[in-house]
Design a protein around this motif. Structure first.
Motif, PDB file in Angstrom:
ATOM      1  N   UNK A 209      41.099  42.736  12.790  1.00 50.54           N
ATOM      2  CA  UNK A 209      40.745  42.387  14.275  1.00 50.54           C
ATOM      3  C   UNK A 209      39.231  42.901  14.496  1.00 50.54           C
ATOM      4  N   UNK A 210      38.173  42.138  14.550  1.00 53.87           N
ATOM      5  CA  UNK A 210      37.027  42.438  15.032  1.00 53.87           C
ATOM      6  C   UNK A 210      36.896  42.984  16.281  1.00 53.87           C
ATOM      7  N   UNK A 211      37.413  42.054  17.319  1.00 51.37           N
ATOM      8  CA  UNK A 211      37.325  42.136  18.732  1.00 51.37           C
ATOM      9  C   UNK A 211      38.783  42.138  19.383  1.00 51.37           C
ATOM     10  N   UNK A 212      39.184  42.810  20.168  1.00 53.10           N
ATOM     11  CA  UNK A 212      40.464  42.252  20.792  1.00 53.10           C
ATOM     12  C   UNK A 212      40.061  42.248  22.480  1.00 53.10           C
ATOM     13  N   UNK A 213      40.890  41.359  23.048  1.00 51.51           N
ATOM     14  CA  UNK A 213      40.755  41.264  24.491  1.00 51.51           C
ATOM     15  C   UNK A 213      41.814  41.113  24.996  1.00 51.51           C
ATOM     16  N   UNK A 214      41.890  41.751  26.343  1.00 56.47           N
ATOM     17  CA  UNK A 214      43.384  41.486  27.179  1.00 56.47           C
ATOM     18  C   UNK A 214      42.792  40.862  28.481  1.00 56.47           C
ATOM     19  N   UNK A 215      43.116  39.534  28.583  1.00 57.68           N
ATOM     20  CA  UNK A 215      42.717  38.770  29.894  1.00 57.68           C
ATOM     21  C   UNK A 215      43.405  39.686  31.095  1.00 57.68           C
ATOM     22  N   UNK A 216      44.400  40.147  31.028  1.00 60.79           N
ATOM     23  CA  UNK A 216      45.111  40.763  32.064  1.00 60.79           C
ATOM     24  C   UNK A 216      44.464  42.028  32.340  1.00 60.79           C
ATOM     25  N   UNK A 217      43.936  42.726  31.446  1.00 60.95           N
ATOM     26  CA  UNK A 217      43.311  44.071  31.867  1.00 60.95           C
ATOM     27  C   UNK A 217      41.641  43.747  32.206  1.00 60.95           C
ATOM     28  N   UNK A 218      41.321  42.689  31.800  1.00 58.28           N
ATOM     29  CA  UNK A 218      39.970  42.264  32.265  1.00 58.28           C
ATOM     30  C   UNK A 218      39.791  41.944  33.733  1.00 58.28           C
ATOM     31  N   UNK A 219      41.030  41.303  34.186  1.00 58.15           N
ATOM     32  CA  UNK A 219      41.286  41.090  35.646  1.00 58.15           C
ATOM     33  C   UNK A 219      41.597  42.183  36.357  1.00 58.15           C
ATOM     34  N   UNK A 220      42.454  43.168  35.904  1.00 57.32           N
ATOM     35  CA  UNK A 220      42.782  44.218  36.577  1.00 57.32           C
ATOM     36  C   UNK A 220      41.170  45.061  36.639  1.00 57.32           C
ATOM     37  N   UNK A 221      40.837  45.269  35.769  1.00 60.53           N
ATOM     38  CA  UNK A 221      39.461  46.024  35.900  1.00 60.53           C
ATOM     39  C   UNK A 221      38.350  45.116  36.789  1.00 60.53           C
ATOM     40  N   UNK A 222      38.262  44.117  37.032  1.00 58.62           N
ATOM     41  CA  UNK A 222      37.526  43.164  37.663  1.00 58.62           C
ATOM     42  C   UNK A 222      37.943  43.477  39.133  1.00 58.62           C
ATOM     43  N   UNK A 223      39.426  43.166  39.583  1.00 55.08           N
ATOM     44  CA  UNK A 223      39.728  43.317  40.759  1.00 55.08           C
ATOM     45  C   UNK A 223      39.538  45.013  41.371  1.00 55.08           C
ATOM     46  N   UNK A 224      39.690  46.035  40.456  1.00 52.51           N
ATOM     47  CA  UNK A 224      39.279  47.325  40.763  1.00 52.51           C
ATOM     48  C   UNK A 224      38.034  47.579  41.271  1.00 52.51           C
ATOM     49  N   UNK A 225      36.962  47.012  40.483  1.00 51.51           N
ATOM     50  CA  UNK A 225      35.661  46.911  40.742  1.00 51.51           C
ATOM     51  C   UNK A 225      35.296  46.197  42.293  1.00 51.51           C
ATOM     52  N   UNK A 226      35.862  45.094  42.687  1.00 50.78           N
ATOM     53  CA  UNK A 226      35.690  44.607  43.816  1.00 50.78           C
ATOM     54  C   UNK A 226      36.270  45.216  44.984  1.00 50.78           C
ATOM     55  N   UNK A 227      37.322  46.122  44.737  1.00 49.06           N
ATOM     56  CA  UNK A 227      38.023  46.955  45.895  1.00 49.06           C
ATOM     57  C   UNK A 227      37.231  48.086  46.063  1.00 49.06           C
ATOM     58  N   UNK A 228      36.537  48.613  45.000  1.00 54.84           N
ATOM     59  CA  UNK A 228      35.448  49.872  44.998  1.00 54.84           C
ATOM     60  C   UNK A 228      34.374  49.192  45.914  1.00 54.84           C
ATOM     61  N   UNK A 229      34.009  48.383  45.840  1.00 52.46           N
ATOM     62  CA  UNK A 229      32.866  47.680  46.568  1.00 52.46           C
ATOM     63  C   UNK A 229      33.052  46.701  47.839  1.00 52.46           C
ATOM     64  N   UNK A 230      33.485  47.118  48.875  1.00 50.76           N
ATOM     65  CA  UNK A 230      33.937  46.216  50.015  1.00 50.76           C
ATOM     66  C   UNK A 230      32.534  45.406  50.385  1.00 50.76           C
ATOM     67  N   UNK A 231      32.947  43.736  50.349  1.00 54.89           N
ATOM     68  CA  UNK A 231      31.851  43.020  50.734  1.00 54.89           C
ATOM     69  C   UNK A 231      31.327  42.084  49.390  1.00 54.89           C
ATOM     70  N   UNK A 232      31.462  42.757  48.185  1.00 58.03           N
ATOM     71  CA  UNK A 232      31.149  42.008  46.983  1.00 58.03           C
ATOM     72  C   UNK A 232      31.688  40.996  46.658  1.00 58.03           C
ATOM     73  N   UNK A 233      31.167  39.892  46.271  1.00 56.77           N
ATOM     74  CA  UNK A 233      31.825  38.682  45.891  1.00 56.77           C
ATOM     75  C   UNK A 233      32.344  38.654  44.369  1.00 56.77           C
ATOM     76  N   UNK A 234      31.354  39.290  43.512  1.00 57.02           N
ATOM     77  CA  UNK A 234      31.461  39.598  42.196  1.00 57.02           C
ATOM     78  C   UNK A 234      31.015  40.863  41.734  1.00 57.02           C
ATOM     79  N   UNK A 235      31.608  41.510  40.796  1.00 56.65           N
ATOM     80  CA  UNK A 235      31.048  42.842  40.357  1.00 56.65           C
ATOM     81  C   UNK A 235      31.298  42.652  38.778  1.00 56.65           C
ATOM     82  N   UNK A 236      30.073  42.560  38.085  1.00 51.64           N
ATOM     83  CA  UNK A 236      30.412  42.565  36.761  1.00 51.64           C
ATOM     84  C   UNK A 236      29.687  43.763  35.699  1.00 51.64           C
TER      85      UNK A 236
END
Length: 362
Positions: A209-236
């Motif tokens: 497996x060259x690259x593994x992805x976890x859609x659920x983990x991607x969303x978890x990290x994404x939501x966590x970043x949004x909570x860390x920055x109130x007012x942000x619409x997207x954080x990547x």
């Protein structure tokens, strides 16, 4: 939520030449255009953040629409990086699994003329529906069977993307494809932390497996970043999280609102960052030093991680950090988000299934 147009080459160009990025990381470390076209994630996921309290809806289902979109963006970035590294004029891509993640990936990848996409699934009805809507080939059968992989064209494929709901099927399919056909690039969806916590499983000497992805983990990290920055619409994230692309709505109270962009360095000297795109009235504006930020503009800026809050304060009145979080739904994503936030926030999780609620609380 609304989505943005795909024609955002200006953003790529502006991201790529920032001085604090490793050369190429801006363009290749994440597909900015794909990320921006995800739309307003705050609407799409049911995420609502106020000044001191976050209310988060996390779907109970295994196939979460936001997870699928996040995974598709990640896949496009990875495949485009592979394309550029190998200088491929066209690519043959085999997608295993036609669940929501697989269908979303097929939709995005098949839209690019340089891609020849084949989708494999056991459900023939789903495959027929996909073939009616997309310019793809389909093959019915077990994704890990050598005969099915051969029929799908694994022997000549440039990329194999295993996105079935089974981690074991995905890993086995990658093993079979590499052992029999020496498939160059193998990407697998891995959901269970039982596998992902052991990095050595995905080393060069271990699983194919060259690259593994976890859609659920991607969303978890994404939501966590949004909570860390109130007012942000997207954080990547870019450059392993050292740099972030942030989308924010300009509002009265922001120091830069009503002023030209060239004054930004006067407001926050000794910082590295850049406004890379502005959306005003549904149109994309290529910003320059004379561009005036207006109330209601959606501003995308790229900045070093430690400077994000200072840049946000230029666009809107700074909001206090989120302290209390209520999560509705104790599915995979809801549970992951709660676990990530429990040490830094007051977290409540609402789950209607009593047995699941007990498991989550333990």
């Amino acid at each position: 939520g609304a989505t943005y147009p795909d024609e955002l080459g200006e953003i790529r160009a502006r991201v790529g030449d920032l001085p604090f990025l490793v050369p190429g990381v801006g363009a290749q470390g994440g597909d900015v255009a794909a990320a921006v076209t995800l739309g307003r994630t705050a609407n799409g996921s049911g995420l609502l953040i106020s000044s001191s309290r976050a209310v988060l809806y996390a779907s109970q289902g295994d196939d979460f629409a936001l997870a699928a979109r996040q995974a598709a963006a990640e896949l496009r970035a990875t495949i485009n990086q592979h394309r550029e590294a190998g200088k491929y004029a066209s690519m043959k891509i085999v997608i295993l699994g036609a669940g929501q993640v697989g269908r979303t990936a097929a939709h995005h990848l098949s839209r690019e003329e340089a891609n020849e996409v084949t989708v494999v699934d056991v459900d023939e009805d789903v495959l027929r529906d996909l073939q009616d809507r997309l310019d793809i080939r389909t093959v019915a059968g077990n994704a890990a069977y050598p005969s099915v992989l051969e029929a799908a064209g694994a022997a000549t494929a440039d990329v194999l993307v295993a996105l079935t709901s089974s981690d074991e099927v995905n890993m086995m399919a990658c093993e079979v494809a590499y052992t029999l056909y020496r498939t160059r690039m193998k990407i697998a969806r891995i959901r269970s932390a039982e596998y992902t916590r052991h990095k050595e499983l995905f080393s060069d000497e271990a699983l194919s497996v060259d690259v593994w992805i976890s859609p659920e983990q991607l969303v978890t990290e994404y939501i966590e970043r949004l909570i860390r920055y109130p007012g942000a619409l997207q954080v990547l994230d870019f450059a392993d999280g050292r740099v972030r692309l942030v989308s924010v709505r300009a509002r009265p109270g922001g120091l830069l609102v009503g002023q030209r962009l060239r004054t930004l360095r006067e407001h926050i000297p000794n910082t590295e960052g850049r406004v890379v795109a502005i959306f005003r009235g549904g149109r994309s504006i290529v910003p320059d030093g004379d561009t005036v930020i207006e109330d209601g503009d959606e501003v995308f800026f790229l900045a070093a991680r430690q400077d994000i809050r200072r840049f946000m304060a230029e666009m809107r009145k700074e909001e206090p950090p989120v302290r209390r979080v209520v999560i509705a739904g104790g599915g995979n994503i809801g549970f992951r988000v709660a676990k990530e936030l429990e040490e830094t926030n007051q977290v409540k999780l609402i789950e209607r299934d009593a047995k699941r609620a007990r498991r989550v609380s333990e």
